[in-house]
Design an enzyme around this catalytic site. Structure first.
Site, PDB file in Angstrom:
ATOM      1  N   TYR A 163       0.822  -1.207   0.000  1.00 45.06           N
ATOM      2  CA  TYR A 163       0.000   0.000   0.000  1.00 45.06           C
ATOM      3  C   TYR A 163       0.864   1.269   0.000  1.00 45.06           C
ATOM      4  O   TYR A 163       0.692   2.148  -0.848  1.00 45.06           O
ATOM      5  CB  TYR A 163      -0.958  -0.023   1.195  1.00 45.06           C
ATOM      6  CG  TYR A 163      -2.170   0.861   1.049  1.00 45.06           C
ATOM      7  CD1 TYR A 163      -2.404   1.595  -0.110  1.00 45.06           C
ATOM      8  CD2 TYR A 163      -3.095   0.985   2.088  1.00 45.06           C
ATOM      9  CE1 TYR A 163      -3.511   2.406  -0.240  1.00 45.06           C
ATOM     10  CE2 TYR A 163      -4.208   1.799   1.965  1.00 45.06           C
ATOM     11  CZ  TYR A 163      -4.410   2.511   0.808  1.00 45.06           C
ATOM     12  OH  TYR A 163      -5.498   3.319   0.680  1.00 45.06           O
ATOM     13  N   GLU A 170       2.240   6.422  -7.071  1.00 45.56           N
ATOM     14  CA  GLU A 170       1.210   7.323  -7.589  1.00 45.56           C
ATOM     15  C   GLU A 170       1.608   8.780  -7.394  1.00 45.56           C
ATOM     16  O   GLU A 170       1.495   9.600  -8.318  1.00 45.56           O
ATOM     17  CB  GLU A 170      -0.119   7.040  -6.883  1.00 45.56           C
ATOM     18  CG  GLU A 170      -0.716   5.674  -7.217  1.00 45.56           C
ATOM     19  CD  GLU A 170      -1.894   5.324  -6.322  1.00 45.56           C
ATOM     20  OE1 GLU A 170      -2.588   6.257  -5.878  1.00 45.56           O
ATOM     21  OE2 GLU A 170      -2.101   4.125  -6.048  1.00 45.56           O
TER      22      GLU A 170
END
Length: 241
Positions: A163, A170
């Site tokens: 995660y 991103e």
């Protein structure tokens, strides 16, 4: 007494409806999760094959972009699954996760071709792929009532690394896109115009990056709570037995 009997009858009817609908819901969710598992496995194989053949990450995104866009966009159905009560998951949590992924695919990586060869793109692609294969496998085997422990373990442990890695990829990708967006003015609307509306995509991307500050901890700690509930809760029961 009359109203109590009518209420009981209504509850029985509702329970019968649920029992009738549930097999169809389970069948649909099973097919959906099998398809998504297969799709992300195809992506994983394609990425590995590309790197073995080319020896570089450059061109990787372009080679898998169609498959990635299809399966990531198809995940919009998960919001409807939550909204219609097919799965017991928060619509808001699912919506944020799915929409953020679609935004990254369509409005960042697809739209800004200059960043498609950034190493950060590979970073979130690898994190997404491993996460999704694990997640959809978990859902599939759970629906079939035959969940191997290693898949459950992977589902509630690998995210601790994947995660943050995915989020880092991103954010770095959006950051890399900022100069190109600012220079080109892409997807922006300037005044004056007949609608008297302005929109700056460059500012929008900065706001999106800032939104990770409150959202990432909430989603990450939500998964940690789920991990404690599923893994540690079962360990306690097994010890008592």
């Amino acid at each position: 007494m009359a109203s109590s009997e009518e209420d009981g009858s209504a509850e029985d009817k509702e329970n019968n409806k649920k029992k009738t609908k549930r097999p169809f819901v389970t069948a649909w969710l099973t097919v959906y999760n099998i398809a998504m598992t297969a799709g992300w496995m195809v992506l994983a194989v394609a990425m590995i094959r590309f790197y073995i053949q080319k020896g570089t990450h450059k061109g990787l995104y372009k080679s898998i972009s169609r498959t990635l866009k299809f399966f990531q966009t198809f995940a919009l159905l998960e919001i409807f699954h939550c909204a219609f009560g097919m799965v017991r998951t928060s619509v808001i949590v699912t919506g944020v996760q799915v929409c953020s992924r679609i935004f990254m695919v369509w409005f960042v990586t697809h739209s800004i071709k200059q960043i498609q060869n950034e190493e950060s793109v590979v970073l979130f692609l690898v994190a997404w792929t491993v996460t999704e294969i694990t997640r959809y496998s978990f859902y599939t085997f759970s629906l079939l009532n035959h969940l191997p422990y290693f898949i459950k373990w992977a589902r509630y442990n690998l995210f601790i690394v994947l995660y943050p890695v995915g989020v880092a990829g991103e954010l770095l990708t959006i950051y890399a896109a900022l100069p190109y967006v600012r220079k080109s003015g892409m997807l922006s609307v300037r005044l004056p115009n007949k609608y008297n509306v302005s929109f700056d995509y460059y500012i929008c991307l900065i706001i999106v990056m800032l939104s990770y500050i409150p959202l990432f901890p909430q989603l990450f700690f939500h998964m940690l709570r789920q991990r404690r509930k599923v893994l540690h809760g079962e360990v306690m029961v097994e010890k008592e037995d």
